[in-house]
Scaffold this active site. Structure first.
Site, PDB file in Angstrom:
ATOM      1  N   MET A   1       0.835  -1.194   0.000  1.00  0.00           N
ATOM      2  CA  MET A   1       0.000   0.000   0.000  1.00  0.00           C
ATOM      3  C   MET A   1       0.867   1.240   0.000  1.00  0.00           C
ATOM      4  SD  MET A   1      -1.283   0.676   3.935  1.00  0.00           S
ATOM      5  CE  MET A   1      -1.659   2.385   3.556  1.00  0.00           C
ATOM      6  N   ASP A   3      -0.581   5.624  -0.268  1.00  0.00           N
ATOM      7  CA  ASP A   3      -1.410   6.619   0.420  1.00  0.00           C
ATOM      8  C   ASP A   3      -2.741   6.119   0.988  1.00  0.00           C
ATOM      9  OD1 ASP A   3       0.456   7.800  -1.226  1.00  0.00           O
ATOM     10  OD2 ASP A   3      -0.963   9.097  -2.261  1.00  0.00           O
ATOM     11  N   ASP A 121      -4.954  13.724  -6.903  1.00  0.00           N
ATOM     12  CA  ASP A 121      -5.228  13.603  -5.467  1.00  0.00           C
ATOM     13  C   ASP A 121      -6.292  14.589  -4.974  1.00  0.00           C
ATOM     14  OD1 ASP A 121      -3.056  11.935  -5.876  1.00  0.00           O
ATOM     15  OD2 ASP A 121      -1.621  13.266  -4.915  1.00  0.00           O
ATOM     16  N   TRP A 257       9.011   6.912  -0.474  1.00  0.00           N
ATOM     17  CA  TRP A 257       9.369   6.448  -1.825  1.00  0.00           C
ATOM     18  C   TRP A 257      10.881   6.231  -1.932  1.00  0.00           C
ATOM     19  CZ3 TRP A 257       5.605   4.522  -4.318  1.00  0.00           C
ATOM     20  CH2 TRP A 257       4.313   5.058  -4.194  1.00  0.00           C
TER      21      TRP A 257
HETATM   22  C1  FRU Z   1       1.651  10.049  -3.328  1.00  0.00           C
HETATM   23  C2  FRU Z   1       1.253   9.624  -4.731  1.00  0.00           C
HETATM   24  C3  FRU Z   1       0.034  10.402  -5.213  1.00  0.00           C
HETATM   25  C4  FRU Z   1      -0.564   9.508  -6.234  1.00  0.00           C
HETATM   26  C5  FRU Z   1      -0.313   8.152  -5.639  1.00  0.00           C
HETATM   27  C6  FRU Z   1      -0.065   7.076  -6.650  1.00  0.00           C
HETATM   28  O1  FRU Z   1       2.370   9.095  -2.622  1.00  0.00           O
HETATM   29  O2  FRU Z   1       2.337   9.768  -5.598  1.00  0.00           O
HETATM   30  O3  FRU Z   1       0.334  11.687  -5.721  1.00  0.00           O
HETATM   31  O4  FRU Z   1      -1.918   9.739  -6.446  1.00  0.00           O
HETATM   32  O5  FRU Z   1       0.814   8.275  -4.786  1.00  0.00           O
HETATM   33  O6  FRU Z   1      -0.056   5.821  -6.072  1.00  0.00           O
END
Ligand code: FRU
Length: 450
Positions: A1, A3, A121, A257
């Protein structure tokens, strides 16, 4: 997982969705996984809510949010198709089955200077009968920005304005959010590649908050204070929602990340933080774990005034699934604090360093090596400035097998980090250097979630 998405209270339960790739312990075409809960602590798995199965979202259902309208739960999410990112709506009558309604904030709704490949988002909220959505964006010269849209029905949206734009370029504002607490508006955003600024923004991407005032009529935000949300290693993409009793609760992704993903061989990567209740005091954001966690406390241990010179263990105080609270009186010490996940020369340190005025979280000797993005100086040490009052700092720590969530000085600062120690490393050791410190009001509880 990755966000947390679509946080809401609906159908008599807390709803938690999340960025989910069902086919590997690595990021891939995004789905929305789903859990529900009665108390935000014990969660029950629900069927995956949405999958990338339409032409307009075939490359991923990226992050978004949820809102209840006419007893239905609406999800507003980013539909990715090739290089295009647009916002789509899905709806559910029962909180389990979701029907997609298609694109609602599309390429044509972008202001002239906004990138169509970095537009994602959406965070939806309602005020005085109007729906608003904040969407993360990047302008054509590479600054990160947040766009505000308004709607009367969740389907037809108009662009209102741009509440926030970063100063530097090569940035992107992800996961915006906005809410009001104690008369202040709080704007949250997770900024990609934000530059390091002393002990701040040390991770490759940083969740930030601003307090101030948002004018919903033109989308202008008047900031007062800006800071990072958490000063640890693993905290990103927080999202908030309102509990039925009015509490503003935030949950973040507890990972970062471009890191070494130690658990991937076990078939999973990524977790959520504890749900945290938010407060604003003196214009600053404070966090505390939701009080529901306290109902899972077991085996309480309490001590007053323990002098610390060198290292010291305390009877009954050890473990890796527990809550540890104490006030540290620095006395004459130059450095003092606690070592967690200890065993056979392995330890993770959390301590105050008087000379720098910083609380330091050091996982460099945790028993596993983690490296991160080349933009990070390291992925092993983080610090945060705390205010020391009467020579004292309060610590409230939650350890959960491979994580530490530290709430300092009543939640004025938090530090969140993953710790991968060998299973036998369950020791907790207090320590001081250069003088004597005192651990006051020590409480320790096991946290047991049956
Ligand atoms: C943030 C992000 C968001 C995007 C999602 C993709 O961690 O990069 O901007 O919607 O993760 O998984």
């Amino acid at each position: 997982m990755n966000d947390p998405n679509g946080l809401a209270y609906a159908f008599g339960k807390y709803q938690f969705f999340y960025q989910f790739h069902p086919y590997a312990a690595a990021w891939g075409p995004m789905h929305w996984g789903h859990y529900t809960s009665k108390d935000m602590i014990k969660w029950e798995l629900a069927p995956t809510a949405i999958a990338p199965d339409e032409a307009y979202d075939r490359d991923g259902c990226f992050s978004g949010s949820a809102i209840v309208k006419d007893k239905k739960l609406y999800l507003l999410y980013t539909a990715v198709s090739g290089a295009l990112q647009q916002q789509a709506l899905a709806v559910s009558k029962d909180g389990m089955a979701f029907e997609k309604k298609g694109l609602v904030i599309a390429k044509a709704d972008l202001p002239a200077d906004a990138s169509e490949t970095n537009f994602r988002d959406p965070k939806v909220f309602e005020k005085n009968g109007t729906y608003y959505a904040l969407v993360g964006s990047k302008n054509k010269s590479g600054a990160g920005q947040i766009l505000l849209y308004a709607s009367n029905d969740l389907e037809n949206w108009r662009f209102v304005g741009c509440p926030y734009r970063t100063e530097g370029d090569e940035l992107m504002c992800e996961c915006p959010d906005c809410f009001t607490l104690s008369g202040k508006d709080v704007l949250l955003t997770s900024i990609q590649f934000l530059h390091r600024d002393g002990w701040r923004n040390e991770n490759v991407h940083t969740a930030r908050y601003l307090t101030g005032e948002l004018d919903l009529s033109d989308g202008k935000f008047y900031p007062e204070i800006e800071d990072e949300v958490d000063s640890g290693f693993d905290f990103y993409a927080p999202q908030t929602f309102v509990a039925p009793d009015g509490r503003r609760v935030m949950i973040a992704w507890m990972q970062m990340w471009d890191r070494t993903y130690v658990t991937a061989p076990e078939g999973w990567v990524g977790a959520a933080t504890l749900p945290r209740e938010l407060f604003v005091k003196n214009g600053r954001l404070y966090q505390q774990p939701v009080r529901e966690i306290e109902t899972y406390r077991k085996n309480p241990v309490a001590f007053e005034d323990i002098p610390i010179l060198g290292e010291r263990t305390v009877e009954g105080v050890k473990g890796t699934k527990c809550e540890l609270c104490f006030t540290l009186d620095m006395g004459t010490a130059a450095r003092a604090g606690v070592k967690l996940f200890c065993g056979h020369n392995i330890e993770t340190l959390l301590f105050y360093d008087r000379a720098s005025g910083l609380v330091i979280f050091d996982r460099s000797n945790m028993g596993t090596l983690i490296s991160g993005s080349s933009r990070e100086r390291d992925a092993l040490i983080r610090s945060t400035a705390v205010r020391v009052r009467d020579n004292k700092i309060s610590f409230r720590l939650f350890l959960d097998v491979s994580s530490v969530e530290a709430f300092l000085n009543g939640g004025e600062r938090t530090m969140t980090g993953l710790v991968y120690a060998p299973r036998y490393a369950d020791g907790i050791v207090f320590f001081s250097e250069g003088g004597t410190a005192t651990v006051e009001h020590l409480e320790k509880y096991d946290i047991v979630i049956p």
